[in-house]
Design a protein around this motif. Structure first.
Motif, PDB file in Angstrom:
ATOM      1  N   GLU A 166       0.847  -1.197   0.000  1.00  0.00           N
ATOM      2  CA  GLU A 166       0.000   0.000   0.000  1.00  0.00           C
ATOM      3  C   GLU A 166       0.881   1.246   0.000  1.00  0.00           C
ATOM      4  N   PHE A 167       0.468   2.201  -0.805  1.00  0.00           N
ATOM      5  CA  PHE A 167       1.223   3.451  -0.934  1.00  0.00           C
ATOM      6  C   PHE A 167       0.337   4.610  -0.501  1.00  0.00           C
ATOM      7  N   ASP A 168       0.825   5.413   0.442  1.00  0.00           N
ATOM      8  CA  ASP A 168       0.128   6.660   0.766  1.00  0.00           C
ATOM      9  C   ASP A 168       0.590   7.702  -0.244  1.00  0.00           C
ATOM     10  N   LEU A 169      -0.318   8.160  -1.092  1.00  0.00           N
ATOM     11  CA  LEU A 169       0.064   9.143  -2.101  1.00  0.00           C
ATOM     12  C   LEU A 169       0.111  10.536  -1.480  1.00  0.00           C
ATOM     13  N   ASN A 170      -0.803  10.789  -0.555  1.00  0.00           N
ATOM     14  CA  ASN A 170      -0.814  12.011   0.245  1.00  0.00           C
ATOM     15  C   ASN A 170      -1.693  11.703   1.463  1.00  0.00           C
ATOM     16  N   ASP A 171      -2.105  12.737   2.182  1.00  0.00           N
ATOM     17  CA  ASP A 171      -2.887  12.483   3.406  1.00  0.00           C
ATOM     18  C   ASP A 171      -4.256  11.882   3.122  1.00  0.00           C
ATOM     19  N   THR A 172      -4.739  12.004   1.905  1.00  0.00           N
ATOM     20  CA  THR A 172      -6.112  11.578   1.628  1.00  0.00           C
ATOM     21  C   THR A 172      -6.217  10.448   0.609  1.00  0.00           C
ATOM     22  N   ASP A 173      -5.140  10.121  -0.077  1.00  0.00           N
ATOM     23  CA  ASP A 173      -5.221   9.135  -1.164  1.00  0.00           C
ATOM     24  C   ASP A 173      -4.226   7.998  -0.942  1.00  0.00           C
ATOM     25  N   THR A 174      -4.723   6.777  -1.118  1.00  0.00           N
ATOM     26  CA  THR A 174      -3.835   5.624  -1.046  1.00  0.00           C
ATOM     27  C   THR A 174      -4.109   4.707  -2.228  1.00  0.00           C
ATOM     28  N   ALA A 175      -3.073   3.989  -2.634  1.00  0.00           N
ATOM     29  CA  ALA A 175      -3.223   3.003  -3.704  1.00  0.00           C
ATOM     30  C   ALA A 175      -2.619   1.705  -3.199  1.00  0.00           C
ATOM     31  N   LYS A 176      -3.196   0.585  -3.614  1.00  0.00           N
ATOM     32  CA  LYS A 176      -2.581  -0.676  -3.215  1.00  0.00           C
ATOM     33  C   LYS A 176      -2.597  -1.664  -4.367  1.00  0.00           C
ATOM     34  N   ALA A 177      -1.641  -2.567  -4.324  1.00  0.00           N
ATOM     35  CA  ALA A 177      -1.512  -3.580  -5.365  1.00  0.00           C
ATOM     36  C   ALA A 177      -1.226  -4.904  -4.698  1.00  0.00           C
ATOM     37  N   THR A 223     -10.161   9.695   0.593  1.00  0.00           N
ATOM     38  CA  THR A 223     -11.011  10.052   1.731  1.00  0.00           C
ATOM     39  C   THR A 223     -10.984  11.567   1.899  1.00  0.00           C
ATOM     40  N   ASN A 224     -11.980  12.096   2.563  1.00  0.00           N
ATOM     41  CA  ASN A 224     -11.898  13.527   2.872  1.00  0.00           C
ATOM     42  C   ASN A 224     -12.320  13.798   4.309  1.00  0.00           C
ATOM     43  N   ASP A 225     -12.105  15.029   4.744  1.00  0.00           N
ATOM     44  CA  ASP A 225     -12.305  15.325   6.165  1.00  0.00           C
ATOM     45  C   ASP A 225     -13.767  15.492   6.530  1.00  0.00           C
ATOM     46  N   ALA A 226     -14.663  15.333   5.564  1.00  0.00           N
ATOM     47  CA  ALA A 226     -16.093  15.350   5.895  1.00  0.00           C
ATOM     48  C   ALA A 226     -16.595  13.941   6.196  1.00  0.00           C
ATOM     49  N   GLY A 227     -15.711  12.931   6.034  1.00  0.00           N
ATOM     50  CA  GLY A 227     -16.088  11.576   6.374  1.00  0.00           C
ATOM     51  C   GLY A 227     -16.489  10.712   5.186  1.00  0.00           C
ATOM     52  N   TRP A 228     -16.230  11.191   3.967  1.00  0.00           N
ATOM     53  CA  TRP A 228     -16.536  10.390   2.779  1.00  0.00           C
ATOM     54  C   TRP A 228     -15.303   9.594   2.367  1.00  0.00           C
ATOM     55  N   ALA A 229     -15.533   8.387   1.893  1.00  0.00           N
ATOM     56  CA  ALA A 229     -14.437   7.586   1.328  1.00  0.00           C
ATOM     57  C   ALA A 229     -14.904   6.983   0.011  1.00  0.00           C
ATOM     58  N   PHE A 230     -14.027   7.019  -0.961  1.00  0.00           N
ATOM     59  CA  PHE A 230     -14.327   6.454  -2.282  1.00  0.00           C
ATOM     60  C   PHE A 230     -13.296   5.396  -2.596  1.00  0.00           C
TER      61      PHE A 230
ATOM     62  N   ASP B  24     -11.019  17.789  -3.701  1.00  0.00           N
ATOM     63  CA  ASP B  24      -9.949  17.346  -2.835  1.00  0.00           C
ATOM     64  C   ASP B  24      -9.837  18.334  -1.682  1.00  0.00           C
ATOM     65  N   THR B  25     -10.206  17.888  -0.516  1.00  0.00           N
ATOM     66  CA  THR B  25     -10.190  18.800   0.624  1.00  0.00           C
ATOM     67  C   THR B  25      -9.277  18.253   1.706  1.00  0.00           C
ATOM     68  N   PRO B  26      -7.974  18.464   1.551  1.00  0.00           N
ATOM     69  CA  PRO B  26      -7.054  17.906   2.531  1.00  0.00           C
ATOM     70  C   PRO B  26      -7.288  18.500   3.913  1.00  0.00           C
ATOM     71  N   ASP B  27      -7.188  17.645   4.911  1.00  0.00           N
ATOM     72  CA  ASP B  27      -7.390  18.082   6.281  1.00  0.00           C
ATOM     73  C   ASP B  27      -6.026  18.407   6.882  1.00  0.00           C
ATOM     74  N   GLU B  28      -5.762  19.678   7.084  1.00  0.00           N
ATOM     75  CA  GLU B  28      -4.440  20.086   7.550  1.00  0.00           C
ATOM     76  C   GLU B  28      -4.143  19.604   8.964  1.00  0.00           C
ATOM     77  N   ASP B  29      -5.196  19.261   9.707  1.00  0.00           N
ATOM     78  CA  ASP B  29      -4.981  18.850  11.091  1.00  0.00           C
ATOM     79  C   ASP B  29      -4.708  17.360  11.219  1.00  0.00           C
ATOM     80  N   VAL B  30      -4.807  16.645  10.090  1.00  0.00           N
ATOM     81  CA  VAL B  30      -4.686  15.196  10.187  1.00  0.00           C
ATOM     82  C   VAL B  30      -3.323  14.785  10.718  1.00  0.00           C
ATOM     83  N   TYR B  31      -2.277  15.233  10.070  1.00  0.00           N
ATOM     84  CA  TYR B  31      -0.937  14.908  10.530  1.00  0.00           C
ATOM     85  C   TYR B  31      -0.293  16.181  11.057  1.00  0.00           C
TER      86      TYR B  31
END
Lengths: 423, 177
Positions: A166-177, A223-230, B24-31
């Protein structure tokens, strides 16, 4: 310095007392001569000087020792701070040795079933092995021994249920193979025994969503900070039998990524919302290009749609799930397997006691693998029971299942008892 | 091959749809770096760190809260008047979660997940979950006074955060005059 003064005072007092003693003696006949007296005084002076020298040496040593203690204390403090900072910053994950970056976990469950036939089964023994290559890239795996004993002619099997990078692309996106659990339903991805009610998993997430269901491929999550995940995943497909009693049976179609036929793949997408604590809503859709893997003259494409709600507020809980397959081609329609569906609803209540948590539940579930047929092929179940968690990692379960099969001769009441753990 | 081509196109399309619909709404408080958390918690002028030794006197209560010993001989904290800030770690499923907790007058006033390493249970990082801890106190039975609603599929991470909330409240009691 104070010590030095003390010693000087003592020496002076000594000299003074000797002088007094000397004057007292002068009245006596046996008084030493002046030369003898001078020799005594000189000897005493030598002793005083030697003592003063020792005092100076001791004082220097004390100062040196104090400095050494101070430096050592500083070093201990900075080492401790470094270690604490190291752990707090998460550097331990990225910088420590392989052992520090590798984690073990696991779960297991033993079941007793008392119905028309009685049985005892150590149903699952599972080991997780994860390894963090660095902060953003990790390996996740899960190995399961089912039914306690595996081998030729034995009831159980050893299965690799997860093995992906699994790769964390950034704080909100991950990819896995790799080989991963499909994002469908409530139990498929989270099925540690202490997280659900009932000794056995519900029949809908066994026969319609064939939990535990894993495939090999690529997956992506946002994922986003409103609680949605795709979630979206492209992966290997089912390969169901095309004749016999299990023709187009979904559960029998899992290839478990063991030299799997891969001419026709599948795509799974899911959206979940969990932005309100205690609530999760999920909707999954899957398209299978051909569940006969091009072995028939026609294409047997299949679509699965599943929706679920999982709600916990205080001790009250409610789980509900609906899942439905629509299977194309002419062959599945012959037995009615062209439509397959199931649903369940499960209210529960959990509360704390001095000796751990106790929860009660009831579940009504229905599923039908031949819903397309004209005859009644629907099986229904009513379960009622309790879970007892002495600690949060261990659960004891007890439940009774009342069955209502389409073929009423199969009906029975089953008492299930189980124990499960995870770590 | 055609099937896989179709799958690839569908995958790209569905992702594009998801992005366009929700952005894309990054949460700055996450990390949040632990240093930044401490600084923010004291209006950018944090006090010097202090150290609480995990003595034999504290161990039984800590064990009761966590279910095990805290894996350190001492715990660093930052205190100013009736406010104290703690950076604590606890295992979720298999990996440690690093959490920053600020306690004031015996109540949690701030709880943030600073580093999250598990591959599931991402929801616990977000304020819609962690804000539930605000105002929580420690009961005589060493439990949180508030009910914390869980996250489906993240029970283990949720429980880890609940334990750390209780631990921070207990440690705060120990360092308050």
């Amino acid at each position: 310095m104070n010590r030095n003064l003390n010693w000087t005072r003592r020496a002076a007092a000594g000299i003074a007392s000797i002088a007094v003693f000397g004057s007292a003696l002068s009245a006596q006949d046996e008084l030493p001569s002046r030369e003898e007296m001078w020799a005594i005084i000189q000897k005493q002076q030598e002793q005083i000087n030697a003592l003063l020298e020792r005092v100076d040496t001791t004082e220097v040593k004390i100062v040196e020792t104090e400095q050494a203690i101070e430096v050592t204390a500083d070093q201990v403090e900075s080492t401790a701070s470094f270690v604490e900072g190291y752990v707090a910053s998460g550097s331990a994950q990225a910088g420590a040795g392989a052992i520090g970056r590798t984690n073990l976990g696991g779960y297991g469950e033993l079941h007793y079933n008392f119905g028309k036939a009685d049985s005892a089964d150590f149903h699952r023994w599972v080991l997780f092995l994860d390894h963090a290559f660095n902060e953003n890239v990790r390996f996740v795996s899960e190995v399961e021994l089912e039914h306690s004993i595996a081998g030729a002619g034995k009831v159980g099997e050893i299965e690799l249920e997860q093995a992906y990078v699994e790769f964390d692309l950034n704080d909100t996106d991950t990819a896995k193979a790799g080989l991963f659990l499909l994002p469908i339903g409530i139990l498929n991805e989270t099925h540690e025994p202490a997280t659900f009610y009932g000794v056995e998993r519900n029949n809908v997430e066994k026969n319609i969503i064939p939990t535990t269901w894993w495939e090999g491929g690529l997956a992506y999550r946002h994922t986003n900070d409103a609680g949605w995940a795709f979630d979206a995943a492209a992966h290997t497909g089912l390969f169901t039998p095309t004749s016999g009693s299990k023709a187009f049976n979904i559960r029998s179609g899992r290839q478990k990524v063991g030299s799997a036929e891969a001419s026709d793949g599948a795509l799974t997408t899911r959206v979940t919302y969990s932005g309100t604590p205690g609530l999760q809503l999920g909707l999954s859709a899957q398209y299978q290009a051909d569940i006969a893997q091009s072995t028939l003259s026609e294409r047997i494409d299949a679509t699965l749609v599943s929706a679920h709600a999982d709600y916990q507020r205080g001790g009250f809980g409610l789980r509900a799930l609906y899942a439905r397959w629509d299977i194309g081609g002419a062959a599945p329609g012959v037995t009615g397997a062209d439509e397959q569906f199931g649903y369940y609803i499960e209210p529960s209540y959990r509360f704390e006691t001095e000796a751990g948590d106790v929860g009660f539940f009831a579940r009504y579930s229905v599923y039908d693998n031949y819903a397309g047929s004209a005859s009644n092929t629907e099986d229904a179940f009513f379960d009622i029971g309790m879970n007892y968690w002495p600690i949060e990692n261990v659960v004891f379960k007890w439940d009774v299942q009342f069955t209502d099969y389409a073929d009423s001769s199969k009906d029975e009441e089953i008492i299930n008892i189980g124990v499960g753990y995870h770590f | 091959m055609n099937t896989f081509a179709q799958i690839r196109i569908a995958l790209v399309l569905s992702l594009a749809l998801a992005y366009s619909a929700f952005g894309d709404t990054p949460d700055e408080d996450v990390y949040l770096a632990p240093d930044a958390f401490i600084s923010e918690s004291f209006d950018d002028s944090p006090p010097k760190p202090s150290v609480l030794w995990v003595t034999n006197e504290l161990k039984p209560q800590i064990q009761k809260i966590l279910g095990h010993d805290y894996p350190a001989l001492r715990i660093r904290y930052w205190a100013q008047q009736s406010r104290s800030a703690w950076i604590l770690e606890e295992i979720g499923k298999v990996k440690p979660i690093t959490v920053g907790i600020v306690v004031e007058d015996g109540k949690i006033v701030r709880l943030k997940v600073l580093i999250y390493r598990e591959s599931h249970g991402w929801e616990v990082k977000h304020s819609f979950f962690t804000d539930q801890f605000i105002e929580a106190e420690l009961t005589e039975k060493l439990r949180l006074s508030k009910n914390i609603d869980g996250i489906s599929g993240a029970t283990l991470s949720v429980n880890a955060l609940k334990r750390l909330g209780g631990l921070a409240l207990y440690l705060h009691q120990q360092v308050q005059p």
